[in-house]
Scaffold this active site. Structure first.
Site, short mmCIF file in Angstrom:
data_model
loop_
_atom_site.label_atom_id
_atom_site.label_comp_id
_atom_site.label_asym_id
_atom_site.label_seq_id
_atom_site.Cartn_x
_atom_site.Cartn_y
_atom_site.Cartn_z
N HIS A 151 0.89 -1.15 0.03
CA HIS A 151 0.01 -0.03 -0.04
C HIS A 151 0.84 1.29 0.13
O HIS A 151 1.62 1.36 1.05
CB HIS A 151 -0.73 -0.02 1.18
CG HIS A 151 -1.95 1.05 1.11
ND1 HIS A 151 -1.78 2.47 1.06
CD2 HIS A 151 -3.36 1.00 1.43
CE1 HIS A 151 -2.86 3.17 1.16
NE2 HIS A 151 -3.90 2.18 1.15
N SER A 152 0.69 1.98 -0.87
CA SER A 152 1.59 3.31 -1.24
C SER A 152 1.05 4.24 -0.29
O SER A 152 0.10 4.34 0.24
CB SER A 152 1.69 3.67 -2.60
OG SER A 152 2.55 4.87 -3.01
#
Length: 961
Positions: free
Chosen positions: A806-807
């Site tokens: 998850h950026s």
């Protein structure tokens, strides 16, 4: 066997000593098991030592189940002799009842009924083997073990004054129950960790359990020699006469110590109902309190920022209104009304509109806090009544944690639950009303004016600090048994506790703690005990695996123990301050422990960024303030007083044992099978998916696990990455959606970085065994921490790497650049077949996309022509991609389910061939009819689809060859 004709004595023609019933039972029972073992080893040795993972020579000794249930003729030997055993067995139970029955005592009848039920369930699991029906075999087996507890302890409590028999019962009972610990441990090593040879060690403990169990019943031979079967009592022991040189009082005291005095309870229906009502009413309080954060969280979650509804967390400070004299008098005079109205928090599930449901829950929680504070203060002048309410409150927390475990971390009466997703709200509400009526059937003991009461020493404010820290610790760490386990979780291979197999340890520690506190409040509130709690909190905060969890168990026991002196001390002071201010401080800690993760969304957030250690330190310092006030409030030279009657403690002790047994039954039902199968093994297909689940709350504020499960199952997803999945905080209900999905779908699960790692969560579920996994926190100098999982799966015998990521947020471009470089290097570190399931926050073919899809990573886009993406991406390398589909979310979350199908290569040569493919070869699209049946996506989601789920963007799946 002695026999004689006795024409002169009432026509009795044959008699024998009662001990032969015991010896016959022992001999035939041992013969049943040992004959099966000898025959099985002689005829089918290699087959009966084989299990689902290993055989000879790794496993070289058979388990009881494999010996008695799998093969002919050993199964027949066992069944014939175990049938013969039933006669002496029923006679043994009957003679024991005759020997121990006393006028006015119900215990002998209860113990005898447990003996009969135990005999019947024994017949069940021996005649219905695991091969015949695995579920019923297990149900009857666990029922047998559960019945063994009251049978064993009851026999000890009822033992005639025979020192030798009592000694042997103590030893054999200790050996039996002590053997259960290594038995369970080695079974977990075999079943969960698949350790070679563990099942053999487990088998030795299993056989030992049989030997000890039968030997325990053989001790009756020492008591039955008083009987002459006609049946005639030749020594009068059944009439209570004593033949021992040891005084009866000494032996009775020894038996009382062994059994905890539970069997000396004078059972009355009224007391039992009072205890049940108190515990259930306590459970309702904790259910409503733990639901408040959930329904509040819904609003900032969908507003993506502060919504204003967060103010509802302040309803817990309702006890501060008790500072108003008239209001306090009204509340104390109408406690039944207040407690009944507080059940609006349980009835809130009937309100469909999220805003109104939040208001209803807020009303219920506020009234519940007000009612409990008033009830405790009103009864503070009577030690027994105060203790019963306090025990009900705290054991209610244990019951809440138990039912959450049984419902895979959801509470069945929460307002986010209803019939469609497993809720039991209606039943919970009805029981809540009955419990509240019973709980408040006795009027308060104090009047409405504080001035009429003696001045309590110490400081109200310090006591309030203690209440605030205590309730935050109980709520944040102990309201769910998996919370502390996930604090110390570090991925595969498993090196610490596992949520479904070790959760009971937390409940056991809580149970020990509350009764330490109620029996030794001075010790529980001492500075020496505080030091133990502080060290335990430090270990939990800074260490992982088993050592970290040991700290958690110590902290669990301490928090429950210290709750007794701290709450008792607070109840005897001004409740408007001790509970009103206490809950205000509790709210501060609730916000504090959210701010450490949500710092990007709140003013001043960066000041407390990633400081769970500060939260823990603040909690323990606040508890220290309460401990200080407790000790300073106690008279220096307290006059000796008679201890309060302990009958109520025994009732609550029994209720705690029952709750623990319920937990173990749920744990047995949830025990992982680890025999999970992919959907299309014949085609070597792996279907992968990525989904941002928005903390498992759907658009209408209902828990969304069931709906998620249905779509994942119908899309035949084998491996899925879940994002925004860390729910182990107060505002999210201390839940774990991955547990339900993994167990219901039959998948292995890696939770990812734990709740003390300050991320919003990344999780991995897989039909294929997870060989190894590592958790990563990617560079985030400005914004939120970006979690990643790098796992290696055993897919059809081929090692395949999977990355879940998850950026960072759109507002932090430098964070996202650094993260893209880190992840590209991480993906480039493996030459195995690999794929990425991710949330990248980038446009296709632009910016950081070209770092993720690059020579450094070696990764390729699942479909470079898919222009309509911003967040979710699937990348791959050294693996054959054959399908890609996007499925609409309906109202489950704010993000679609994105999937890809891969064919797993069979050899290194095939991997090299795939790596050498050109982009044109790799991305060549074909029609559905050109691919095998097993490669195709389900047709049910074409067109309008089902339940608002359909293929979209392309209106159909895409296929490649």
């Amino acid at each position: 066997m002695a026999s004689r004709y006795k024409d002169k004595d009432g026509g009795v023609v044959l008699s024998f000593n009662g001990q032969w019933v015991s010896w016959a039972h022992t001999a035939v029972a041992y013969t049943a098991f040992l004959s099966a073992l000898i025959v099985g080893v002689s005829l089918h040795y290699h087959k009966i030592v084989q299990n689902e993972f290993y055989g000879y020579p790794d496993e070289w000794f058979p388990s009881v189940s494999a010996t008695i249930g799998d093969r002919y003729p050993e199964r027949s030997f066992f069944m014939i002799f175990i049938a013969i055993t039933s006669g002496p067995r029923f006679a043994l139970v009957g003679l024991w009842y005759i020997l121990t029955r006393r006028s006015g005592s119900k215990l002998p009848g209860f113990v005898a009924s447990m003996g009969l039920l135990r005999t019947l369930t024994c017949g069940g699991w021996t005649y219905i083997t695991s091969t015949d029906d695995h579920d019923w075999h297990d149900i009857l087996m666990i029922s047998y073990i559960v019945c063994t507890l009251p049978w064993t302890t009851g026999c000890i409590a009822l033992s005639p004054p025979n020192p030798s028999a009592i000694m042997w019962r103590k030893r054999l009972a200790g050996l039996f129950f002590g053997t259960l610990v290594p038995l369970i441990y080695f079974f977990i090593q075999h079943k969960v960790h698949r350790v070679a040879g563990a099942y053999t060690t487990y088998a030795f403990f299993e056989w030992a359990l049989i030997l000890f169990d039968v030997a325990f019943d053989a001790v009756t031979a020492l008591d039955f020699n008083t009987f002459e079967i006609s049946v005639k009592d030749v020594k009068g022991i059944s009439k209570g006469e004593n033949y021992s040189s040891v005084p009866s009082a000494v032996l009775e005291k020894e038996k009382e110590q062994i059994t905890g005095g539970f069997f000396s309870i004078r059972f009355t229906t009224a007391d039992a109902l009072d205890t049940a009502a108190s515990v259930y009413h306590g459970f309702v309080f904790w259910s409503m309190l733990t639901s408040l954060g959930l329904v509040v969280w819904y609003f900032p979650l969908w507003h993506m920022g502060i919504s204003g509804f967060e103010a509802f967390v302040m309803v817990t400070v309702a006890p501060s209104l008790l500072g108003i004299g008239l209001f306090r008098s009204f509340v104390v005079s109408n406690l039944r009304l207040v407690h009944l109205l507080s059940l609006s928090g349980v009835a809130a599930y009937l309100v469909l509109d999220p805003v109104l449901r939040l208001c209803t829950v807020g009303l219920g929680v506020g009234l519940s806090c007000l009612g409990w504070a008033s009830s405790l203060h009103a009864d503070s002048v009577h030690n027994v009544r105060l203790e019963t309410k306090l025990l009900g409150w705290m054991i209610g927390l244990i019951l809440s944690a138990t039912l959450k475990f049984a419902w895979t971390t959801n509470n069945p009466i929460w307002p986010i639950m209803h019939a469609a997703n497993g809720g039991w709200n209606g039943i919970g509400l009805v029981l809540g009303i009955l419990a509240a009526l019973r709980f408040t059937r006795k009027g308060p003991l104090t009047g409405g004016s504080l001035s009429d009461e003696p001045k309590q020493q110490g400081s109200n404010v310090l006591a309030a600090f203690g209440i605030g820290g205590l309730f935050f610790g109980l709520h944040s760490l102990l309201s769910d048994t998996s919370t502390m386990i996930l604090w110390v979780w570090e991925g595969y291979p498993i090196r610490g506790p596992y949520f479904s197999t070790h959760g009971w340890f937390t409940v056991a520690a809580m149970s020990v703690g509350i009764f330490l506190g109620i029996n030794r409040p001075g010790l529980a509130g001492s500075w020496a005990q505080y030091a133990v709690g502080f060290v335990s909190a430090t270990i939990l905060t800074f260490f992982t695996h088993w050592f970290g969890y040991y700290g958690g168990l110590g902290l669990a026991a301490y928090l429950m123990a210290v709750s007794v002196p701290l709450i008792t001390n607070a109840a005897k002071k001004d409740p408007a301050v001790t509970f009103g201010l206490g809950f205000l401080l509790y709210n501060f800690l609730v916000l504090f422990h959210v701010w450490v993760v949500a710092y990007a969304f709140v003013p001043g957030g960066p000041l407390v960024r990633e400081h769970t250690d500060w939260v823990m330190l603040t909690t323990m310092l606040m508890i220290a303030a309460g401990v200080h006030d407790f000790n300073s409030s106690r008279p220096r030279h307290q006059p000796a007083r008679r201890p309060s009657p302990s009958q109520h403690k025994k009732y609550f002790g029994l209720s705690t044992i029952i709750v623990n047994i319920l937990f173990m039954c749920a744990a047995f039902r949830r025990f992982p099978t680890n025999d999970y199968k992919p959907y299309h093994p014949e085609d070597r297909i792996l279907t992968a998916g990525i989904w941002t689940i928005h903390f498992s709350l759907d658009n209408d504020m209902w828990s969304s696990e069931y709906r998620m499960r249905d779509l994942i199952k119908e899309m035949e997803v084998d491996v899925i990455g879940l994002l925004e999945s860390d729910l182990q905080r107060i505002i999210m209900g201390n839940r774990d959606t991955t547990q339900f999905l993994a167990e219901d779908l039959g998948m292995y699960v890696d939770y990812g970085p734990g709740p003390n790692k300050h991320t919003w969560g990344a999780a991995l579920l897989s039909k294929f065994p997870i060989v190894e996994s590592k958790h990563h926190l990617l560079p985030s100098p400005v914004g939120e921490l970006a979690p990643a999982i790098h796992a290696t799966l055993d897919v059809y015998g081929q090692l395949v790497d999977v990355f879940v990521f998850h950026s960072g947020q759109e507002e932090d471009p430098e964070d996202r650049r650094l993260q893209s470089e880190y992840l590209a290097k991480l993906m480039g570190s493996t030459d195995r077949p690999a794929f990425l399931l991710s949330y990248l926050v980038t446009e296709p073919l632009e910016g950081n996309y070209n770092t993720y899809v690059s020579d450094t990573s070696g990764m390729h886009d699942v479909d470079p022509t898919d222009w309509d993406r911003w967040c979710e991406y699937i990348l791959f390398k050294n693996i054959k991609r054959v399908g890609y589909a996007r499925v609409s979310r309906s109202t489950i979350t704010d993000t679609e389910l994105q999937t890809a199908k891969f064919v797993i290569p069979r050899s290194d040569a095939e991997i090299q061939e795939l790596a050498a493919q050109s982009a044109e070869e790799r991305d060549h699209r074909v029609e559905e009819e050109d691919v095998p049946e097993g490669w195709r996506y389900p047709a049910m989601f074409r067109g309008e689809g089902v339940r608002d789920h359909r293929y979209h963007v392309f209106d159909e799946p895409r296929y490649y060859n």
